[in-house]
Design an enzyme around this catalytic site. Structure first.
Site, PDB file in Angstrom:
ATOM      1  N   ASP A 139      36.350 -40.224  58.955  1.00  0.00           N
ATOM      2  CA  ASP A 139      35.171 -39.367  58.858  1.00  0.00           C
ATOM      3  C   ASP A 139      35.580 -37.924  58.536  1.00  0.00           C
ATOM      4  O   ASP A 139      35.053 -37.300  57.636  1.00  0.00           O
ATOM      5  CB  ASP A 139      34.345 -39.412  60.159  1.00  0.00           C
ATOM      6  CG  ASP A 139      35.186 -39.250  61.428  1.00  0.00           C
ATOM      7  OD1 ASP A 139      36.430 -39.130  61.327  1.00  0.00           O
ATOM      8  OD2 ASP A 139      34.600 -39.243  62.521  1.00  0.00           O
ATOM      9  N   ASP A 180      40.934 -33.027  60.736  1.00  0.00           N
ATOM     10  CA  ASP A 180      40.881 -31.700  61.350  1.00  0.00           C
ATOM     11  C   ASP A 180      42.323 -31.180  61.447  1.00  0.00           C
ATOM     12  O   ASP A 180      42.865 -30.681  60.467  1.00  0.00           O
ATOM     13  CB  ASP A 180      40.204 -31.888  62.718  1.00  0.00           C
ATOM     14  CG  ASP A 180      39.912 -30.602  63.450  1.00  0.00           C
ATOM     15  OD1 ASP A 180      39.955 -29.548  62.829  1.00  0.00           O
ATOM     16  OD2 ASP A 180      39.632 -30.655  64.662  1.00  0.00           O
ATOM     17  N   ASP A 219      30.545 -37.558  66.307  1.00  0.00           N
ATOM     18  CA  ASP A 219      29.827 -37.477  67.574  1.00  0.00           C
ATOM     19  C   ASP A 219      30.088 -36.188  68.329  1.00  0.00           C
ATOM     20  O   ASP A 219      31.066 -35.487  68.080  1.00  0.00           O
ATOM     21  CB  ASP A 219      30.270 -38.627  68.484  1.00  0.00           C
ATOM     22  CG  ASP A 219      31.696 -38.413  69.019  1.00  0.00           C
ATOM     23  OD1 ASP A 219      32.612 -38.244  68.198  1.00  0.00           O
ATOM     24  OD2 ASP A 219      31.881 -38.378  70.251  1.00  0.00           O
ATOM     25  N   GLY A 249      34.320 -43.130  64.261  1.00  0.00           N
ATOM     26  CA  GLY A 249      33.659 -42.215  63.337  1.00  0.00           C
ATOM     27  C   GLY A 249      33.620 -42.657  61.891  1.00  0.00           C
ATOM     28  O   GLY A 249      32.741 -42.243  61.132  1.00  0.00           O
TER      29      GLY A 249
HETATM   30  P1  IMP Z   1      42.536 -34.548  64.049  1.00  0.00           P
HETATM   31  O1  IMP Z   1      43.566 -35.436  64.692  1.00  0.00           O
HETATM   32  O2  IMP Z   1      42.519 -33.193  64.648  1.00  0.00           O
HETATM   33  O3  IMP Z   1      42.629 -34.484  62.547  1.00  0.00           O
HETATM   34  O4  IMP Z   1      41.158 -35.108  64.499  1.00  0.00           O
HETATM   35  C1  IMP Z   1      40.476 -36.020  63.811  1.00  0.00           C
HETATM   36  C2  IMP Z   1      39.355 -36.581  64.653  1.00  0.00           C
HETATM   37  O5  IMP Z   1      38.755 -35.596  65.516  1.00  0.00           O
HETATM   38  C3  IMP Z   1      38.273 -37.037  63.724  1.00  0.00           C
HETATM   39  O6  IMP Z   1      38.504 -38.346  63.303  1.00  0.00           O
HETATM   40  C4  IMP Z   1      37.042 -36.890  64.590  1.00  0.00           C
HETATM   41  O7  IMP Z   1      36.876 -38.052  65.355  1.00  0.00           O
HETATM   42  C5  IMP Z   1      37.350 -35.714  65.501  1.00  0.00           C
HETATM   43  N1  IMP Z   1      36.748 -34.458  64.977  1.00  0.00           N
HETATM   44  C6  IMP Z   1      37.376 -33.411  64.397  1.00  0.00           C
HETATM   45  N2  IMP Z   1      36.488 -32.454  64.035  1.00  0.00           N
HETATM   46  C7  IMP Z   1      35.282 -32.917  64.372  1.00  0.00           C
HETATM   47  C8  IMP Z   1      33.941 -32.383  64.244  1.00  0.00           C
HETATM   48  O8  IMP Z   1      33.672 -31.290  63.715  1.00  0.00           O
HETATM   49  N3  IMP Z   1      32.935 -33.176  64.721  1.00  0.00           N
HETATM   50  C9  IMP Z   1      33.154 -34.389  65.303  1.00  0.00           C
HETATM   51  N4  IMP Z   1      34.375 -34.921  65.419  1.00  0.00           N
HETATM   52  C10 IMP Z   1      35.436 -34.193  64.986  1.00  0.00           C
HETATM   53 MG    MG Z   2      37.573 -40.119  63.650  1.00  0.00          MG
END
Ligand code: IMP
Ligand code: MG
Length: 182
Positions: free
Chosen positions: A98, A101, A157, A43
């Site tokens: 990118d 979350d 994506d 991403g």
């Molecule tokens: P985390 O570990 O929950 O912070 O997730 C991060 C990863 O989840 C990001 O690098 C994205 O690849 C994916 N992600 C989280 N939210 C979204 C979204 O709204 N759209 C697409 N990918 C997301």
């Molecule tokens: Mg990512």
């Protein structure tokens, strides 16, 4: 606009303007230093590509990839699926993401990198979905805050599609419905 997109959240112009602002800030903050940008696959690629063209520093690039299992029983488990090519020791690392979350992925990557003694370690993400944060992490540079909605485009994506869109948007509900019928 792509037929599957319901609404554009950030236009190409808004993104490009923000990327230039971030690149300027980074260039100032690391003045006279050498920087290694670490992009998180897949991403982070469009953001990395636009950002580095506007950074005015001695700069090298490396890549990492991680996978996280969300919405499953093993929620919170992150796995490193591709490591850096070069040693991060004594380097000024800037992770390029990118979107942050829950923060689980970045928390895992940062902990991993810190054990390998970089000179410094900072985080730059285009989007910050802070309402969903589980792990407390310091984000040094971010482009935009986003509400808790699933977004696609500019690297992000849904089922590996839409990463190539130059803008960031929300998918039409029927796109998700179609996927579950198939
Ligand atoms: P985390 O570990 O929950 O912070 O997730 C991060 C990863 O989840 C990001 O690098 C994205 O690849 C994916 N992600 C989280 N939210 C979204 C979204 O709204 N759209 C697409 N990918 C997301
Ligand atoms: Mg990512």
């Amino acid at each position: 606009m792509h037929k599957d997109i319901l609404k554009i959240v950030f236009t190409e112009e808004q993104i490009q303007k923000k990327v230039k602002e971030l690149a300027k800030k980074i260039s100032n903050d690391y003045k006279d230093k050498q920087l290694t940008v670490v992009s998180v696959l897949k991403g982070g690629i469009p953001f990395l590509s636009d950002l580095i063209k506007n950074i005015n520093l001695k700069l090298s690039i490396d890549f990492m990839a991680a996978s996280s299992y969300k919405n499953t029983e093993s929620s919170g488990i992150v796995r490193l699926i591709m490591d850096l090519r070069e040693s991060p020791e004594n380097k000024n690392l800037l992770i390029i993401e990118d979107i942050v979350d829950t923060g689980l992925t970045l928390n895992y990557l940062c902990e991993n990198l810190r054990t390998r003694k970089p000179e410094s370690l900072k985080i730059c993400t285009l989007l910050d979905k802070s309402s969903q944060r589980i792990m407390k992490i310091k984000i040094d540079y971010f482009g935009f805050k986003v509400p808790n909605k699933f977004v696609v485009g500019y690297g992000m994506d849904y089922n590996e599609l839409y990463r190539n869109l130059p803008y960031i948007g929300i998918l039409k509900p029927e796109v998700y419905r179609q996927q579950t019928i198939e």
